[in-house]
Scaffold this motif. Structure first.
Motif, PDB file in Angstrom:
ATOM      1  N   GLY A  60      47.919  33.843  44.074  1.00  0.00           N
ATOM      2  CA  GLY A  60      47.704  32.476  42.730  1.00  0.00           C
ATOM      3  C   GLY A  60      46.745  31.742  42.502  1.00  0.00           C
ATOM      4  O   GLY A  60      45.198  31.350  41.981  1.00  0.00           O
ATOM      5  N   LYS A  61      46.135  30.898  43.944  1.00  0.00           N
ATOM      6  CA  LYS A  61      45.108  30.077  44.179  1.00  0.00           C
ATOM      7  C   LYS A  61      43.958  31.340  43.554  1.00  0.00           C
ATOM      8  O   LYS A  61      42.604  31.147  43.113  1.00  0.00           O
ATOM      9  N   ALA A  63      43.891  33.807  42.061  1.00  0.00           N
ATOM     10  CA  ALA A  63      43.399  34.398  40.207  1.00  0.00           C
ATOM     11  C   ALA A  63      43.387  33.132  39.934  1.00  0.00           C
ATOM     12  O   ALA A  63      42.240  33.411  38.910  1.00  0.00           O
ATOM     13  N   ALA A  64      43.502  31.902  39.820  1.00  0.00           N
ATOM     14  CA  ALA A  64      42.922  30.829  39.389  1.00  0.00           C
ATOM     15  C   ALA A  64      41.726  31.071  39.335  1.00  0.00           C
ATOM     16  O   ALA A  64      40.938  30.415  38.615  1.00  0.00           O
ATOM     17  N   TYR A  65      40.936  30.715  40.455  1.00  0.00           N
ATOM     18  CA  TYR A  65      39.495  30.585  40.637  1.00  0.00           C
ATOM     19  C   TYR A  65      39.171  32.214  40.020  1.00  0.00           C
ATOM     20  O   TYR A  65      37.480  31.674  39.785  1.00  0.00           O
ATOM     21  N   ARG A  66      39.295  33.113  40.250  1.00  0.00           N
ATOM     22  CA  ARG A  66      38.578  33.560  39.551  1.00  0.00           C
ATOM     23  C   ARG A  66      38.937  33.946  37.898  1.00  0.00           C
ATOM     24  O   ARG A  66      38.050  34.925  36.991  1.00  0.00           O
ATOM     25  N   GLN A  67      39.846  33.112  37.300  1.00  0.00           N
ATOM     26  CA  GLN A  67      40.637  32.905  36.249  1.00  0.00           C
ATOM     27  C   GLN A  67      40.976  34.158  35.758  1.00  0.00           C
ATOM     28  O   GLN A  67      40.131  34.699  34.880  1.00  0.00           O
ATOM     29  N   THR A  68      41.302  34.669  35.498  1.00  0.00           N
ATOM     30  CA  THR A  68      42.771  36.291  36.183  1.00  0.00           C
ATOM     31  C   THR A  68      43.736  35.454  36.506  1.00  0.00           C
ATOM     32  O   THR A  68      44.267  35.063  36.408  1.00  0.00           O
ATOM     33  N   THR A  69      44.534  37.259  36.088  1.00  0.00           N
ATOM     34  CA  THR A  69      46.466  37.025  36.233  1.00  0.00           C
ATOM     35  C   THR A  69      46.327  37.670  37.611  1.00  0.00           C
ATOM     36  O   THR A  69      45.995  37.985  38.000  1.00  0.00           O
TER      37      THR A  69
END
Length: 83
Positions: A60-61, A63-69
C-alpha cells in the motif's frame, strides 16, 4: 444408540469407530497429540497472517509512492487474489 439396535450391531459400530480412530491415529503419528498439532497450526497461521498484513501495508505504501493502485502492483509483481 437406539435401544432397538441389537447388541451385536452396537458392538460392530463400536469396532468400526475404533478402527477409524486407529487409522486416524496412524495417519497422525503414534504418540502425537492432536491438540498440540492444532495449536501449532494456529500459531503458524497467526504468524503467516501477521506477515501477510505487513506485506500488504508495504505494498500500500509503495502504491502511494508510485501513485498507482494496489491492484496494479499486484499485477506488476504477479500476485494473485489468493496471495
Amino acid at each position: 444408540m437406539h435401544a432397538r439396535t441389537s447388541a451385536k450391531a452396537q458392538q460392530a459400530r463400536i469396532e468400526a469407530l475404533q478402527a477409524e480412530v486407529d487409522q486416524l491415529q496412524n495417519a497422525l503419528g503414534e504418540g502425537e497429540n492432536a491438540e498440540e498439532i492444532v495449536s501449532r497450526h494456529i500459531r503458524l497461521l497467526h504468524r503467516y497472517n501477521e506477515a501477510k498484513d505487513a506485506t500488504q501495508i508495504l505494498i500500500g505504501k509503495l502504491a502511494a509512492y508510485r501513485q498507482t493502485t494496489i491492484r496494479q502492483l499486484h499485477n506488476d509483481f504477479g500476485l494473485t487474489d489468493d496471495d
